[in-house]
Design a protein around this motif. Structure first.
Motif, PDB file in Angstrom:
ATOM      1  N   PHE A  40      -7.566  -4.784   4.684  1.00 57.46           N
ATOM      2  CA  PHE A  40      -6.189  -4.390   4.973  1.00 57.46           C
ATOM      3  C   PHE A  40      -5.163  -4.911   4.179  1.00 57.46           C
ATOM      4  N   HIS A  41      -5.507  -6.061   3.497  1.00 54.93           N
ATOM      5  CA  HIS A  41      -4.616  -6.487   2.449  1.00 54.93           C
ATOM      6  C   HIS A  41      -4.705  -5.763   1.377  1.00 54.93           C
ATOM      7  N   GLN A  42      -5.665  -5.355   0.790  1.00 58.17           N
ATOM      8  CA  GLN A  42      -5.699  -4.320  -0.263  1.00 58.17           C
ATOM      9  C   GLN A  42      -5.125  -3.126  -0.038  1.00 58.17           C
ATOM     10  N   ILE A  43      -5.286  -2.667   0.895  1.00 56.07           N
ATOM     11  CA  ILE A  43      -4.735  -1.373   1.489  1.00 56.07           C
ATOM     12  C   ILE A  43      -3.352  -1.459   1.416  1.00 56.07           C
ATOM     13  N   MET A  44      -2.655  -2.519   2.059  1.00 57.44           N
ATOM     14  CA  MET A  44      -1.228  -2.709   2.285  1.00 57.44           C
ATOM     15  C   MET A  44      -0.791  -2.888   0.777  1.00 57.44           C
ATOM     16  N   GLU A  45      -1.311  -3.680  -0.207  1.00 58.28           N
ATOM     17  CA  GLU A  45      -0.901  -3.731  -1.429  1.00 58.28           C
ATOM     18  C   GLU A  45      -0.994  -2.449  -2.197  1.00 58.28           C
ATOM     19  N   LEU A  46      -1.947  -1.550  -1.855  1.00 60.99           N
ATOM     20  CA  LEU A  46      -1.779  -0.353  -2.596  1.00 60.99           C
ATOM     21  C   LEU A  46      -0.814   0.615  -1.962  1.00 60.99           C
ATOM     22  N   TYR A  47      -0.551   0.389  -0.782  1.00 57.48           N
ATOM     23  CA  TYR A  47       0.499   1.118  -0.240  1.00 57.48           C
ATOM     24  C   TYR A  47       1.829   0.766  -0.684  1.00 57.48           C
TER      25      TYR A  47
END
Ligand code: UTP
Length: 426
Positions: A40-47
């Motif tokens: 989730f950390h990666q996905i939110m960073e990408l977002y």
């Protein structure tokens, strides 16, 4: 369960917490298992990155060297061709087709390769066109080129079923290998992960740059090594006149002693929406049209041609060492704003008319930066590039059909000319 809920709370995914409450025990367990696997950390960073401006000013951008296939001297062309041909005849050449994309712009239900292009009345599937191209090369060079097809989790079964049903369009089945690429969740404009029809988080293939790591993790890279493959062509599924076996390109790479090579075509106009080759901070790079400053896009070189005019057409060649190297590197993710259906909080399926969500993708051409040099061969648009991207308008089935038919018409005329020339000798 509690851990999964904590993660969802931290990353503001309350709609998934509500969904968990509504599911039966089996579905709940499946969703929790999926949540635990998502970074989730990666996905939110990408977002979060989707909100930031892309900054390229501090980079040193220069034009890149290329050779024009049309302007090669006879000696040079013969040398390249015979080097390339020799490698293919020795069985050192393999082809990878990237067919894991969603094809959202085309709007075809099913994998893009199963799209039938309306050519010559009867029509031909994109996979059929590719197979014909490879079969012709096999005949010409007296070999069987191993063919690897990258699918996604979403379209793998359908692709396999389609190829089986069509008997691989006559390609020897033992030389065709399907492998799946990785996936990442889709995120809406508010940072909420989309829900799929199967009541799991909706994921989509993570871009064509995923090809390198997927080749390694799926065991395909080892398979290539066992077969003594030295060069791998990697191309898309959606170019109706893609040259997957170009001896000139291969020979040029061998002769130049480079690890990677690519075919380009000249940009149709300075503002065509295509990525172009350049050197950035001394390394080969494809710079997206959206990231190329207007002034540079219009800049002319000493020959009166666009300085940044070599378009990337997804026609790339990698040595086996290059694939191995890139497969262990991190390729950055870009975001693409796309139309993706989803299940809303009331359990209804929503099919959006407009793009509604971000897909995170790594791009194959970002791998070029890991090398000092690349051999670029300029081809001809009408001989090399008939993309099937959009439902209508530019790069659509209509334009690809025209290009395809004209190309084969020219090939026929060429064969007749050669035949007549031979005849005139007797
Ligand atoms: P595109 O970037 O044109 O994407 O793919 P697409 O998914 O086919 O189409 P849109 O953007 O949703 O309309 C270029 C090539 O890369 C492959 C595609 O199958 C095509 O051959 N690709 C793309 C993958 O294999 N995996 C991906 O995750 C993305």
């Amino acid at each position: 369960m509690q851990d999964a809920i904590e993660i969802l709370k931290i990353y503001n995914q309350d709609h998934i917490i509500k969904l968990l409450d509504k599911l039966d025990e089996t579905k709940k367990a499946e969703l929790i298992e999926q949540i635990n696997k998502i970074d989730f950390h990666q996905i939110m960073e990408l977002y979060d990155n989707t909100k930031k401006e892309i900054e390229i000013k501090e980079n040193k951008i220069e034009s890149i060297k290329y050779l024009d296939k049309e302007r090669l001297s006879k000696t040079q062309r013969d040398e390249f061709d015979s080097l390339g041909e020799m490698a293919i005849r020795k069985g050192e050449y393999a082809v990878v087709t990237m067919a894991g994309g969603q094809g959202t712009r085309l709007g075809h239900t099913g994998p893009k390769g199963t799209f039938k292009l309306d050519v010559y009345g009867k029509g031909k599937y994109l996979f059929e066109i590719l197979t014909e191209n490879l079969k012709e090369a096999n005949k010409k060079y007296d070999t069987i080129i191993p063919w690897y097809i990258m699918t996604s989790k979403e379209n793998n079964d359908e692709t396999l079923e389609f190829l089986e049903k069509n008997n691989y369009f006559g390609y020897p089945k033992e030389f065709v290998n399907l492998f799946k690429q990785g996936e990442l969740p889709l995120v809406d404009t508010k940072g909420k992960l989309l829900i799929n029809k199967d009541m799991k988080i909706k994921e989509a293939s993570d871009g064509n740059g995923g090809v390198f790591s997927s080749l390694r993790t799926s065991g395909m890279l080892s398979d290539m090594k066992e077969r003594n493959i030295k060069w791998v062509f990697i191309g898309g599924v959606d170019n109706a006149i893609l040259k997957m076996v170009d001896v000139t390109l291969l020979g040029m790479a061998i002769k130049n002693g480079v690890k990677i090579a690519s075919k380009s075509v000249v940009k149709a106009n300075p503002h065509e929406r295509v990525g172009v080759f350049c050197k950035m901070n001394g390394h080969p790079k494809v710079i997206e049209y959206s990231e190329l400053p207007e002034k540079m896009a219009e800049e002319i070189d000493e020959n009166g041609e666009l300085k940044y005019g070599e378009s990337h057409i997804m026609c790339n060649l990698f040595s086996i060492e290059a694939i191995e190297k890139v497969s262990k590197e991190y390729l950055m993710y870009h975001s693409a704003f796309k139309k993706n259906s989803y299940i809303d909080e009331d359990g209804r399926e929503i099919i959006p008319e407009e793009p509604n969500s971000y897909k995170f993708e790594s791009f194959i051409f970002d791998s070029f930066e890991f090398f000092d040099d690349i051999a670029i061969l300029r081809g001809k648009r009408e001989d090399d590039f008939a993309p099937v991207k959009n439902k209508d308008g530019v790069d659509s089935p209509k334009t690809a059909k025209e290009l395809y038919e004209k190309y084969w018409e020219r090939q026929k005329c060429q064969k007749v000319r050669v035949f007549l020339k031979l005849l005139s000798r007797f």
